[in-house]
Design an enzyme around this catalytic site. Structure first.
Site, PDB file in Angstrom:
ATOM      1  N   PHE A 181      13.627   4.733  11.090  1.00 48.00           N
ATOM      2  CA  PHE A 181      12.359   4.193  10.396  1.00 48.00           C
ATOM      3  C   PHE A 181      11.390   5.496  10.376  1.00 48.00           C
ATOM      4  CE2 PHE A 181       8.281   2.030  10.533  1.00 48.00           C
ATOM      5  CZ  PHE A 181       8.553   1.073   9.651  1.00 48.00           C
ATOM      6  N   VAL A 182      10.996   5.439   8.786  1.00 51.03           N
ATOM      7  CA  VAL A 182      10.126   6.795   8.757  1.00 51.03           C
ATOM      8  C   VAL A 182       8.603   6.446   8.439  1.00 51.03           C
ATOM      9  CG1 VAL A 182      12.350   8.077   7.596  1.00 51.03           C
ATOM     10  CG2 VAL A 182      11.023   6.488   6.210  1.00 51.03           C
ATOM     11  N   ASP A 213       3.884   3.388   6.492  1.00 51.31           N
ATOM     12  CA  ASP A 213       3.038   2.992   7.860  1.00 51.31           C
ATOM     13  C   ASP A 213       4.067   2.567   9.052  1.00 51.31           C
ATOM     14  OD1 ASP A 213       3.458   0.438   6.562  1.00 51.31           O
ATOM     15  OD2 ASP A 213       2.250  -0.161   8.067  1.00 51.31           O
ATOM     16  N   GLU A 220       7.751   2.399  -6.053  1.00 52.83           N
ATOM     17  CA  GLU A 220       8.065   1.891  -4.657  1.00 52.83           C
ATOM     18  C   GLU A 220       7.884   3.057  -3.561  1.00 52.83           C
ATOM     19  OE1 GLU A 220       7.570   0.069  -2.104  1.00 52.83           O
ATOM     20  OE2 GLU A 220       8.619  -1.777  -2.339  1.00 52.83           O
ATOM     21  N   ASP A 278      14.511  -0.798   0.554  1.00 52.72           N
ATOM     22  CA  ASP A 278      15.397  -0.917   2.075  1.00 52.72           C
ATOM     23  C   ASP A 278      16.288  -2.226   1.750  1.00 52.72           C
ATOM     24  OD1 ASP A 278      15.746  -0.488   4.794  1.00 52.72           O
ATOM     25  OD2 ASP A 278      14.324  -2.096   5.303  1.00 52.72           O
ATOM     26  N   LYS A 282       0.734  -1.232   0.010  1.00 52.37           N
ATOM     27  CA  LYS A 282       0.054  -0.091  -0.117  1.00 52.37           C
ATOM     28  C   LYS A 282       0.805   1.048   0.244  1.00 52.37           C
ATOM     29  CE  LYS A 282      -2.967  -2.297   3.286  1.00 52.37           C
ATOM     30  NZ  LYS A 282      -3.228  -2.247   4.545  1.00 52.37           N
ATOM     31  N   GLY A 283       2.271   1.194   0.255  1.00 56.12           N
ATOM     32  CA  GLY A 283       2.875   2.359   0.720  1.00 56.12           C
ATOM     33  C   GLY A 283       3.178   3.058  -0.398  1.00 56.12           C
ATOM     34  N   ARG A 300      -0.052   6.775   7.640  1.00 55.16           N
ATOM     35  CA  ARG A 300      -0.008   6.814   6.268  1.00 55.16           C
ATOM     36  C   ARG A 300      -0.466   8.165   5.991  1.00 55.16           C
ATOM     37  NH1 ARG A 300       1.142   1.690   3.968  1.00 55.16           N
ATOM     38  NH2 ARG A 300       0.526  -0.218   4.809  1.00 55.16           N
TER      39      ARG A 300
HETATM   40  P1  IMP Z   1      12.596  -4.358   1.373  1.00 54.91           P
HETATM   41  O1  IMP Z   1      12.154  -5.482   0.932  1.00 54.91           O
HETATM   42  O2  IMP Z   1      13.516  -4.489   2.718  1.00 54.91           O
HETATM   43  O3  IMP Z   1      13.379  -3.321   0.753  1.00 54.91           O
HETATM   44  O4  IMP Z   1      11.320  -3.605   1.776  1.00 54.91           O
HETATM   45  C1  IMP Z   1      10.633  -2.558   1.313  1.00 54.91           C
HETATM   46  C2  IMP Z   1       9.294  -2.362   2.084  1.00 54.91           C
HETATM   47  O5  IMP Z   1       9.388  -2.294   3.620  1.00 54.91           O
HETATM   48  C3  IMP Z   1       8.934  -1.085   1.805  1.00 54.91           C
HETATM   49  O6  IMP Z   1       8.131  -1.050   0.672  1.00 54.91           O
HETATM   50  C4  IMP Z   1       8.325  -0.526   3.123  1.00 54.91           C
HETATM   51  O7  IMP Z   1       6.864  -1.168   2.822  1.00 54.91           O
HETATM   52  C5  IMP Z   1       8.788  -1.178   4.120  1.00 54.91           C
HETATM   53  N1  IMP Z   1       9.716  -0.264   4.777  1.00 54.91           N
HETATM   54  C6  IMP Z   1      11.065  -0.365   4.938  1.00 54.91           C
HETATM   55  N2  IMP Z   1      11.817   0.482   5.403  1.00 54.91           N
HETATM   56  C7  IMP Z   1      10.786   1.257   5.975  1.00 54.91           C
HETATM   57  C8  IMP Z   1      10.262   2.510   6.721  1.00 54.91           C
HETATM   58  O8  IMP Z   1      11.675   3.140   7.179  1.00 54.91           O
HETATM   59  N3  IMP Z   1       9.171   2.823   7.167  1.00 54.91           N
HETATM   60  C9  IMP Z   1       8.065   2.181   6.666  1.00 54.91           C
HETATM   61  N4  IMP Z   1       8.076   1.213   5.892  1.00 54.91           N
HETATM   62  C10 IMP Z   1       9.366   0.636   5.660  1.00 54.91           C
HETATM   63 MG    MG Z   2       5.723  -0.859   0.627  1.00 58.14          MG
END
Ligand code: IMP
Ligand code: MG
Length: 182
Positions: free
Chosen positions: A153-154, A160, A100, A104, A45-46, A166
């Site tokens: 963490f943002v 969220d 996206e 992360d 949803k982000g 959100r």
């Molecule tokens: P990845 O697979 O570790 O790259 O994770 C990506 C997903 O983790 C993002 O699409 C977010 O939904 C969530 N995420 C990673 N870091 C944060 C953050 O700082 N705040 C909120 N959601 C995060």
């Molecule tokens: Mg996301």
């Protein structure tokens, strides 16, 4: 008072800063994909606020679709991602631009990119609002990134913590006690 903003320690990116960058990236994508009729694929949803702003800064012909994914949390280290909503479009031979909120570890986008490749698109590019390169585990890079952010963490602007925050219109860092209470 019941205000989501009360849990924010500080503002990392203001609405003005975000919109300025989103305009730049929208213009660059419009230039790079001119005549290519790309499909923007939002990762729910982000992405929902970022995508809504970005799409209004893209001037070329294009279409949009959405996927919803969740990561298998905790017990597995395989980096498996579960697809809760798949695409409605046929993407073979099409230019795909994944949208996206934040890159992360890269596990989610790496999985999605490989998953989409099976349907033989013409290309798969990645646009992200934020990039946390220090946390990267998977070999995946953003073709377009609005902001490089530190390892905090943002929340806000679509992102969220436990489904909250959100709706905050800017990107903020949560107060540490919000985590320790859970
Ligand atoms: P990845 O697979 O570790 O790259 O994770 C990506 C997903 O983790 C993002 O699409 C977010 O939904 C969530 N995420 C990673 N870091 C944060 C953050 O700082 N705040 C909120 N959601 C995060
Ligand atoms: Mg996301």
């Amino acid at each position: 008072m019941d205000r989501a903003e009360n849990d924010i320690a500080y503002v990392l990116l203001t609405e003005e800063q975000i919109l300025e960058k989103v305009h730049d990236v929208g213009r660059r994508i419009s230039h790079d994909f001119e005549g290519k009729d790309p499909i923007f694929v939002g990762v729910l949803k982000g992405c929902f606020i970022f995508m809504a702003d970005l799409m209004r800064c893209v001037s070329i012909n294009c279409s949009m679709d959405f996927m919803a994914v969740s990561s298998y949390s905790g017990t597995t280290t395989t980096g498996a991602v579960k697809i809760n909503k798949d695409l409605n479009s046929d993407i073979s031979g099409r230019h795909i631009i994944l949208v996206e909120d934040i890159l992360d570890s890269g596990v989610t986008l790496n999985y999605l990119k490989n998953y989409l490749m099976v349907s033989a698109p013409a290309s798969v590019s990645i646009v992200t609002l934020m990039d946390k390169p220090s946390r990267r585990k998977a070999d995946v890079y953003a073709d377009y990134s609005c902001f490089e952010v530190p390892d905090a963490f943002v929340v806000g602007y679509g992102l969220d913590y436990n489904e909250r925050y959100r709706n905050i219109p800017y990107i903020g860092v949560l107060k540490p006690e919000i985590y320790s209470n859970k």
